[in-house]
Design a protein around this motif. Structure first.
Motif, PDB file in Angstrom:
ATOM      1  N   SER A 222       8.072  83.862  84.675  1.00  0.00           N
ATOM      2  CA  SER A 222       7.189  83.831  85.836  1.00  0.00           C
ATOM      3  C   SER A 222       7.860  83.034  86.944  1.00  0.00           C
ATOM      4  CB  SER A 222       5.852  83.185  85.477  1.00  0.00           C
ATOM      5  OG  SER A 222       5.054  82.995  86.632  1.00  0.00           O
ATOM      6  N   ARG A 223       7.537  83.342  88.187  1.00  0.00           N
ATOM      7  CA  ARG A 223       8.011  82.547  89.314  1.00  0.00           C
ATOM      8  C   ARG A 223       7.212  81.253  89.456  1.00  0.00           C
ATOM      9  NH1 ARG A 223      13.087  83.749  91.066  1.00  0.00           N
ATOM     10  NH2 ARG A 223      13.317  85.976  91.525  1.00  0.00           N
ATOM     11  N   ASP A 224       6.016  81.238  88.930  1.00  0.00           N
ATOM     12  CA  ASP A 224       5.133  80.067  89.003  1.00  0.00           C
ATOM     13  C   ASP A 224       4.907  79.558  87.594  1.00  0.00           C
ATOM     14  OD1 ASP A 224       2.647  78.463  89.029  1.00  0.00           O
ATOM     15  OD2 ASP A 224       2.459  79.135  91.098  1.00  0.00           O
ATOM     16  N   ILE A 225       4.933  78.244  87.397  1.00  0.00           N
ATOM     17  CA  ILE A 225       4.773  77.695  86.050  1.00  0.00           C
ATOM     18  C   ILE A 225       3.444  78.083  85.431  1.00  0.00           C
ATOM     19  CG2 ILE A 225       3.820  75.454  86.766  1.00  0.00           C
ATOM     20  CD1 ILE A 225       5.625  74.207  84.543  1.00  0.00           C
ATOM     21  N   ARG A 226       2.435  78.307  86.266  1.00  0.00           N
ATOM     22  CA  ARG A 226       1.114  78.679  85.746  1.00  0.00           C
ATOM     23  C   ARG A 226       0.949  80.185  85.549  1.00  0.00           C
ATOM     24  NH1 ARG A 226      -2.398  74.480  85.501  1.00  0.00           N
ATOM     25  NH2 ARG A 226      -2.011  72.641  86.812  1.00  0.00           N
ATOM     26  N   GLY A 227       1.995  80.944  85.825  1.00  0.00           N
ATOM     27  CA  GLY A 227       1.942  82.372  85.595  1.00  0.00           C
ATOM     28  C   GLY A 227       1.529  83.156  86.834  1.00  0.00           C
ATOM     29  N   PRO A 228       1.333  84.471  86.670  1.00  0.00           N
ATOM     30  CA  PRO A 228       1.347  85.222  85.411  1.00  0.00           C
ATOM     31  C   PRO A 228       2.768  85.432  84.867  1.00  0.00           C
ATOM     32  CG  PRO A 228       1.046  86.721  87.236  1.00  0.00           C
ATOM     33  CD  PRO A 228       1.019  85.344  87.828  1.00  0.00           C
ATOM     34  N   TYR A 229       2.875  85.551  83.541  1.00  0.00           N
ATOM     35  CA  TYR A 229       4.152  85.750  82.863  1.00  0.00           C
ATOM     36  C   TYR A 229       4.303  87.202  82.437  1.00  0.00           C
ATOM     37  CZ  TYR A 229       5.154  80.756  82.685  1.00  0.00           C
ATOM     38  OH  TYR A 229       5.447  79.460  83.037  1.00  0.00           O
ATOM     39  N   GLU A 230       5.464  87.763  82.760  1.00  0.00           N
ATOM     40  CA  GLU A 230       5.792  89.109  82.293  1.00  0.00           C
ATOM     41  C   GLU A 230       6.661  89.004  81.048  1.00  0.00           C
ATOM     42  OE1 GLU A 230       8.695  91.399  84.519  1.00  0.00           O
ATOM     43  OE2 GLU A 230       9.142  89.645  85.777  1.00  0.00           O
ATOM     44  N   THR A 231       6.471  89.916  80.114  1.00  0.00           N
ATOM     45  CA  THR A 231       7.175  89.891  78.834  1.00  0.00           C
ATOM     46  C   THR A 231       8.509  90.610  78.936  1.00  0.00           C
ATOM     47  OG1 THR A 231       5.076  89.807  77.643  1.00  0.00           O
ATOM     48  CG2 THR A 231       6.988  90.517  76.391  1.00  0.00           C
ATOM     49  N   HIS A 232       9.465  90.149  78.175  1.00  0.00           N
ATOM     50  CA  HIS A 232      10.812  90.719  78.081  1.00  0.00           C
ATOM     51  C   HIS A 232      10.740  92.235  77.905  1.00  0.00           C
ATOM     52  CE1 HIS A 232      14.836  91.440  76.428  1.00  0.00           C
ATOM     53  NE2 HIS A 232      15.180  90.204  76.767  1.00  0.00           N
ATOM     54  N   PRO A 233      11.679  92.987  78.504  1.00  0.00           N
ATOM     55  CA  PRO A 233      11.637  94.456  78.379  1.00  0.00           C
ATOM     56  C   PRO A 233      11.606  94.976  76.944  1.00  0.00           C
ATOM     57  CG  PRO A 233      13.205  93.811  80.076  1.00  0.00           C
ATOM     58  CD  PRO A 233      12.741  92.536  79.420  1.00  0.00           C
ATOM     59  N   GLN A 234      12.283  94.270  75.999  1.00  0.00           N
ATOM     60  CA  GLN A 234      12.178  94.715  74.604  1.00  0.00           C
ATOM     61  C   GLN A 234      11.264  93.799  73.789  1.00  0.00           C
ATOM     62  OE1 GLN A 234      16.095  94.785  72.765  1.00  0.00           O
ATOM     63  NE2 GLN A 234      16.150  92.557  72.487  1.00  0.00           N
ATOM     64  N   LYS A 235      10.512  92.968  74.468  1.00  0.00           N
ATOM     65  CA  LYS A 235       9.539  92.028  73.903  1.00  0.00           C
ATOM     66  C   LYS A 235      10.212  90.884  73.159  1.00  0.00           C
ATOM     67  CE  LYS A 235       5.793  95.373  73.330  1.00  0.00           C
ATOM     68  NZ  LYS A 235       4.848  96.014  72.372  1.00  0.00           N
ATOM     69  N   HIS A 236      11.033  91.222  72.153  1.00  0.00           N
ATOM     70  CA  HIS A 236      11.552  90.200  71.249  1.00  0.00           C
ATOM     71  C   HIS A 236      13.063  90.086  71.388  1.00  0.00           C
ATOM     72  CE1 HIS A 236       7.554  90.723  69.773  1.00  0.00           C
ATOM     73  NE2 HIS A 236       7.825  91.944  69.319  1.00  0.00           N
ATOM     74  N   VAL A 237      13.535  88.873  71.590  1.00  0.00           N
ATOM     75  CA  VAL A 237      14.968  88.626  71.697  1.00  0.00           C
ATOM     76  C   VAL A 237      15.603  88.577  70.310  1.00  0.00           C
ATOM     77  CG1 VAL A 237      16.730  87.019  72.556  1.00  0.00           C
ATOM     78  CG2 VAL A 237      14.622  87.373  73.855  1.00  0.00           C
TER      79      VAL A 237
END
Length: 529
Positions: A222-237
């Motif tokens: 996220s650009r802001d610490i409070r979000g919103p957060y987008e998930t990784h394109p494959q979700k899991h690293v």
């Protein structure tokens, strides 16, 4: 090469921290005392135990904590001036509720005397502390939801009710708005949050899928610490779900950029064996691994692609392996660093070190959650032998001391010297599985022994275990071969029922309450393969 696991044996939930050219891994210890293991490295190949910081009653007292409770998922960080350690003391595991109390302690040096803790909250477990560039500190933890289906923000698992963020300071504690910044993915069981910042983005690493074979490292930003957060394109690293390689159960870790300019991520892992029933078991518990990661399009990816970590990973620097640790201890001026004990901060009541012996003071039963004299080291190899030399004079069958392979009070095998039929005798106490199936059994008839020291040995080969004994002659088997696979995470009720690992060590109990003492002149542990 970095060879995984870098921390073999029970070393789960690795928090990864860099301070200059020094690297640290902090891992969970659950009911084993002192709390939290911190290892240090300068090359990411060789790791040395440098601290167990929760080493006094004001920091940690786990008497009464059930099995697999205690210290969950510590988080080690450094703010440029001092170290900070966030930890959870879990008081209940089973059922709908989790009584999980979160604390913070600090120290200028990792191996110094850590401060008395600040209590933070009890809303969930696996917390961490993020030090932002403006000097503000943010406390992040998952929120536990006891209410049941349909009540939480993650449709895959209502109990794990999102990741909470709130500002914290030593002076004021938690202040300001509480924000639920991330609900997690459809893998569910979203926990173990760690924040870091890079190139204008806040990145949130979480663990998902539970700590078994579906486990994963999930990344969001996220650009802001409070979000919103987008998930990784494959979700899991990182995840080994669906793979059949030697590394399984991979997840729960933390990102570090090295001073060499390369990037690595810690993760927990399991190395399963096949049990006699054809099912998989992890007697070594959850171990710690490292994998190289790269940045691409603002996201982390495994350097070699995919999501499954490797056994061997290129090191960022040439490194020579450290000499092996001593195989045998026969001097006991202090307790060797590879040993721990259970729950109590008052070690003087359960053992003392003398120049020629470790003296265990018999206390409560091997199944106690309060005060038992059991001092042991991690099993780090699937095939090993261990032995000890014991001097003990039991006056009653309620007094016993000997050699034990131990997971928890429902999963252990112990070869003990006790009194049977009017004289000293060796027998086996066995508890081969979680409650209610884990009732005490006696797989060997008592073997009378003469006066003086008795030597005890155990040989473990994957899922097979054999006790042996001698008193001045050759080694003789004591009892039948036993099932070592049950002394594992999965033994009994499965992968999500217990979270530590197999130990081997020394035990003494005196159910008469008289504190009869047992002397252990030596203890040896030898990998066999």
């Amino acid at each position: 090469m970095i060879r995984n696991p870098v921390l073999p044996g029970f070393n789960p939930d690795p928090s990864f921290c860099r301070v200059g050219e020094d690297y640290y891994l902090a891992t969970s210890t659950f009911e084993w005392y002192p709390g939290v293991q911190i290892h240090h490295s300068r090359d990411l190949v060789n790791w040395r135990l440098v601290a167990r910081p929760l080493n006094r009653a004001s920091l940690l007292d786990m008497r009464g904590n059930p099995d697999s409770c205690g210290i969950w998922a510590p988080s080690l960080s450094h703010d440029g001036g001092r170290f900070w350690l966030v930890y959870t003391d879990v008081k209940r595991l089973d059922g709908s509720f989790k009584d999980a109390h979160n604390y913070i302690t600090t120290c200028e040096t990792v191996d110094g005397e850590w401060s008395d803790p600040w209590y933070v909250n009890s809303s969930g477990f696996d917390p961490s502390l993020f030090h932002d560039a403006d000097g503000r500190k943010w406390f992040v933890n998952m929120q536990w939801n006891h209410r049941g289906p349909g009540s939480g923000c993650n449709p895959a698992n209502d109990r794990f009710d999102g990741i909470l963020l709130q500002e914290w300071s030593p002076e004021a504690g938690l202040t300001g708005e509480v924000t639920n910044i991330y609900a997690g993915t459809d893998r569910g069981l979203t926990e173990a949050p760690h924040l870091f910042r890079r190139e204008g983005w806040y990145y949130l690493t979480t663990a998902e899928g539970g700590t078994g074979y579906d486990h994963a490292v999930t990344l969001a930003r996220s650009r802001d610490i409070r979000g919103p957060y987008e998930t990784h394109p494959q979700k899991h690293v990182i995840t080994a779900k669906g793979s059949d390689g030697p590394i399984q159960r991979s997840g729960h870790g933390q990102y570090v950029e090295t001073h060499w300019g390369r990037h690595y991520h810690s993760f927990l892992m399991g190395r399963p064996i096949l049990g006699p029933d054809g099912k998989t078991y992890c007697p070594l518990g959850r171990e710690t691994g490292l994998e190289e990661v790269v940045w691409r399009d603002g996201w982390l990816w495994l350097a070699e692609g995919g999501t499954v970590p490797r056994i061997e990973v290129p090191s960022p620097v040439e490194a020579q392996p450290m000499p092996p640790a001593p195989s045998i201890h026969d001097s006991w001026a202090t307790l060797p660093s590879d040993f721990q004990w259970l729950r109590t901060p008052h070690a003087e009541r359960i053992f003392r070190c003398e120049p020629d012996a470790l003296v265990l003071i018999g206390r409560e039963s091997i199944g106690s959650w309060f005060e038992q004299a059991l001092v042991a080291r991690r099993q780090e190899h699937h095939v090993y032998a261990a032995e000890t030399a014991l001097t003990f004079d039991p006056q009653h069958y309620q007094q016993a001391a000997g050699l034990v392979t131990y997971y928890n009070r429902h999963k252990f095998h112990a070869a003990v010297l006790t009194q049977e039929n009017g004289g000293p005798a060796l027998t086996i106490l066995s508890c081969p599985g979680d409650w209610p199936g884990g009732r005490l059994s006696y797989p060997a008839a008592p073997v009378p022994v003469g006066p003086g020291a008795v030597e005890l040995r155990v040989e473990v080969n994957a899922h097979i275990q054999q006790f042996l004994w001698r008193q001045g002659g050759e080694w003789q088997p004591l009892g039948p071969e036993l099932n070592a696979a049950v002394i594992s995470d999965e033994g009994g009720q499965g992968e999500h029922a217990s979270f530590t690992g197999a130990f081997v060590g020394m035990v003494a109990m005196d159910l008469t309450g008289q504190g009869r003492e047992a002397r252990f002149a030596r203890f040896g542990y030898w990998p066999q393969a």
